[in-house]
Design a protein around this motif. Structure first.
Motif, mmCIF file in Angstrom:
data_model
loop_
_atom_site.group_PDB
_atom_site.id
_atom_site.type_symbol
_atom_site.label_atom_id
_atom_site.label_comp_id
_atom_site.label_asym_id
_atom_site.label_seq_id
_atom_site.Cartn_x
_atom_site.Cartn_y
_atom_site.Cartn_z
ATOM 1 N N THR A 1 21.579 -23.306 18.533
ATOM 2 C CA THR A 1 20.917 -23.074 17.348
ATOM 3 C C THR A 1 20.390 -21.510 17.342
ATOM 4 O O THR A 1 20.447 -21.153 16.109
ATOM 5 N N ALA A 2 19.924 -21.224 18.446
ATOM 6 C CA ALA A 2 19.518 -19.461 18.454
ATOM 7 C C ALA A 2 20.650 -18.967 17.933
ATOM 8 O O ALA A 2 20.596 -17.802 17.099
ATOM 9 N N ILE A 3 21.908 -19.281 18.572
ATOM 10 C CA ILE A 3 22.901 -18.298 18.367
ATOM 11 C C ILE A 3 23.312 -18.510 16.625
ATOM 12 O O ILE A 3 23.630 -17.616 16.043
ATOM 13 N N ASN A 4 23.184 -19.577 16.254
ATOM 14 C CA ASN A 4 23.636 -19.788 14.610
ATOM 15 C C ASN A 4 22.409 -19.169 13.868
ATOM 16 O O ASN A 4 22.908 -18.531 12.883
ATOM 17 N N GLU A 5 21.185 -19.171 14.261
ATOM 18 C CA GLU A 5 20.427 -18.222 13.452
ATOM 19 C C GLU A 5 20.460 -17.023 13.518
ATOM 20 O O GLU A 5 20.328 -16.213 12.525
ATOM 21 N N ILE A 6 20.953 -16.478 14.561
ATOM 22 C CA ILE A 6 21.340 -15.033 14.743
ATOM 23 C C ILE A 6 22.416 -14.305 13.756
ATOM 24 O O ILE A 6 22.307 -13.612 13.208
ATOM 25 N N THR A 7 23.458 -15.233 13.846
ATOM 26 C CA THR A 7 24.479 -15.103 13.030
ATOM 27 C C THR A 7 24.121 -15.154 11.595
ATOM 28 O O THR A 7 24.493 -14.312 10.761
ATOM 29 N N THR A 8 23.351 -16.148 11.256
ATOM 30 C CA THR A 8 22.733 -16.137 9.716
ATOM 31 C C THR A 8 22.031 -14.904 9.328
ATOM 32 O O THR A 8 22.310 -14.659 8.483
ATOM 33 N N LEU A 9 21.230 -14.686 10.295
ATOM 34 C CA LEU A 9 20.233 -13.317 9.942
ATOM 35 C C LEU A 9 21.344 -12.168 9.823
ATOM 36 O O LEU A 9 21.267 -11.258 8.893
ATOM 37 N N LEU A 10 22.131 -12.099 10.834
ATOM 38 C CA LEU A 10 23.205 -10.992 10.659
ATOM 39 C C LEU A 10 24.003 -10.912 9.287
ATOM 40 O O LEU A 10 24.224 -9.814 8.870
ATOM 41 N N LYS A 11 24.562 -12.059 8.784
ATOM 42 C CA LYS A 11 25.250 -12.309 7.541
ATOM 43 C C LYS A 11 24.479 -12.185 6.604
ATOM 44 O O LYS A 11 24.701 -11.477 5.539
ATOM 45 N N ALA A 12 23.116 -12.163 6.708
ATOM 46 C CA ALA A 12 21.966 -11.784 5.677
ATOM 47 C C ALA A 12 21.620 -10.438 5.425
ATOM 48 O O ALA A 12 21.042 -9.829 4.942
ATOM 49 N N ASP A 13 22.192 -9.474 6.397
ATOM 50 C CA ASP A 13 21.944 -8.308 6.455
ATOM 51 C C ASP A 13 20.639 -7.844 6.833
ATOM 52 O O ASP A 13 20.106 -6.849 6.484
ATOM 53 N N ARG A 14 19.973 -8.840 7.711
ATOM 54 C CA ARG A 14 18.655 -8.597 8.353
ATOM 55 C C ARG A 14 18.715 -8.194 9.769
ATOM 56 O O ARG A 14 18.376 -8.955 10.643
ATOM 57 N N PHE A 15 19.198 -7.023 9.994
ATOM 58 C CA PHE A 15 19.598 -6.575 11.362
ATOM 59 C C PHE A 15 18.325 -6.230 12.178
ATOM 60 O O PHE A 15 18.401 -6.699 13.269
ATOM 61 N N GLY A 16 17.222 -5.893 11.565
ATOM 62 C CA GLY A 16 16.077 -5.803 12.494
ATOM 63 C C GLY A 16 15.424 -7.122 12.985
ATOM 64 O O GLY A 16 15.192 -7.166 14.083
ATOM 65 N N VAL A 17 15.371 -8.039 11.987
ATOM 66 C CA VAL A 17 14.970 -9.242 12.482
ATOM 67 C C VAL A 17 15.725 -9.953 13.399
ATOM 68 O O VAL A 17 15.460 -10.586 14.326
ATOM 69 N N ALA A 18 17.300 -9.652 13.146
ATOM 70 C CA ALA A 18 18.244 -10.167 14.147
ATOM 71 C C ALA A 18 18.016 -9.885 15.575
ATOM 72 O O ALA A 18 18.183 -10.503 16.506
ATOM 73 N N ALA A 19 17.796 -8.386 15.565
ATOM 74 C CA ALA A 19 17.617 -7.617 16.998
ATOM 75 C C ALA A 19 16.224 -8.405 17.432
ATOM 76 O O ALA A 19 16.469 -8.427 18.794
ATOM 77 N N ALA A 20 15.158 -8.312 16.857
ATOM 78 C CA ALA A 20 13.874 -8.930 17.304
ATOM 79 C C ALA A 20 14.245 -10.195 17.751
ATOM 80 O O ALA A 20 13.710 -10.706 18.996
ATOM 81 N N TYR A 21 15.076 -10.948 17.238
ATOM 82 C CA TYR A 21 15.279 -12.437 17.534
ATOM 83 C C TYR A 21 16.129 -12.564 18.987
ATOM 84 O O TYR A 21 15.781 -13.216 19.627
ATOM 85 N N ILE A 22 17.010 -11.632 18.910
ATOM 86 C CA ILE A 22 18.069 -11.533 20.096
ATOM 87 C C ILE A 22 17.126 -11.251 21.302
ATOM 88 O O ILE A 22 17.206 -11.835 22.343
ATOM 89 N N ALA A 23 16.234 -10.260 21.143
ATOM 90 C CA ALA A 23 15.420 -9.865 22.150
ATOM 91 C C ALA A 23 14.391 -10.891 22.762
ATOM 92 O O ALA A 23 13.942 -11.114 23.914
ATOM 93 N N SER A 24 13.646 -11.583 21.715
ATOM 94 C CA SER A 24 12.944 -12.607 22.103
ATOM 95 C C SER A 24 13.504 -14.010 22.613
ATOM 96 O O SER A 24 12.941 -14.634 23.455
ATOM 97 N N CYS A 25 14.770 -14.216 22.247
ATOM 98 C CA CYS A 25 15.466 -15.410 22.810
ATOM 99 C C CYS A 25 15.774 -15.038 24.276
ATOM 100 O O CYS A 25 16.195 -16.009 24.890
ATOM 101 N N ILE A 26 16.135 -13.742 24.638
ATOM 102 C CA ILE A 26 15.996 -13.785 26.055
ATOM 103 C C ILE A 26 14.797 -13.447 26.665
ATOM 104 O O ILE A 26 14.822 -13.944 27.740
ATOM 105 N N ALA A 27 13.844 -12.616 26.301
ATOM 106 C CA ALA A 27 12.845 -12.329 27.010
ATOM 107 C C ALA A 27 11.693 -13.512 27.093
ATOM 108 O O ALA A 27 11.156 -13.739 28.148
ATOM 109 N N VAL A 28 11.459 -14.157 25.982
ATOM 110 C CA VAL A 28 10.498 -15.394 26.239
ATOM 111 C C VAL A 28 10.898 -16.370 27.152
ATOM 112 O O VAL A 28 10.129 -16.777 27.854
#
Length: 123
Positions: free
Chosen positions: A84-111
């Motif tokens: 689901t996290a990967i799907n949400e990242i893809t959705t953010l990227l498709k919506a051109d929300r690159f900053g939020v996607a990058a923050a979410y990717i980092a959070s999904c690894i670090a947290v």
């Protein structure tokens, strides 16, 4: 325990973890509506923390290997939802929300990594 019983237990606890994930996700989404996919991150953090605790309990001899498999692989595997996290990242990227996607990717690894260490540390 026999491997057949352990396999059935993992499947049952995986189903229980999936039901817990659905329940937590539904309850959080009733209250929290924002641009950042917090529910999946929170659920994965909880599952990672529990997995860290179970790993520590096994490492210190408090829990047997079969029990660790049942709880970590079964319940935590059903609870966590990295697909689901990967799907949400893809959705953010498709919506051109690159900053939020990058923050979410980092959070999904670090947290989850921090949560596993915290779970291991409390035992």
């Amino acid at each position: 325990m026999t491997s057949f019983i352990v396999t059935l237990g993992i499947a049952a606890l995986g189903g229980l973890g999936a039901v817990a994930r659905f329940t937590i996700d539904t309850q959080i989404k009733r209250v929290y509506k924002a641009i950042f996919p917090l529910t999946t991150l929170l659920i994965n953090a909880i599952a990672s923390f529990l997995a860290g605790m179970f790993a520590a309990m096994w490492a210190y001899g408090v829990m047997g290997a079969d029990t660790r498999l049942l709880l970590a692989t079964g319940f935590c595997g059903g609870l966590s939802t990295f697909s689901t996290a990967i799907n949400e990242i893809t959705t953010l990227l498709k919506a051109d929300r690159f900053g939020v996607a990058a923050a979410y990717i980092a959070s999904c690894i670090a947290v989850p990594c921090v949560c596993v260490m915290a779970g291991f540390a409390v035992i």
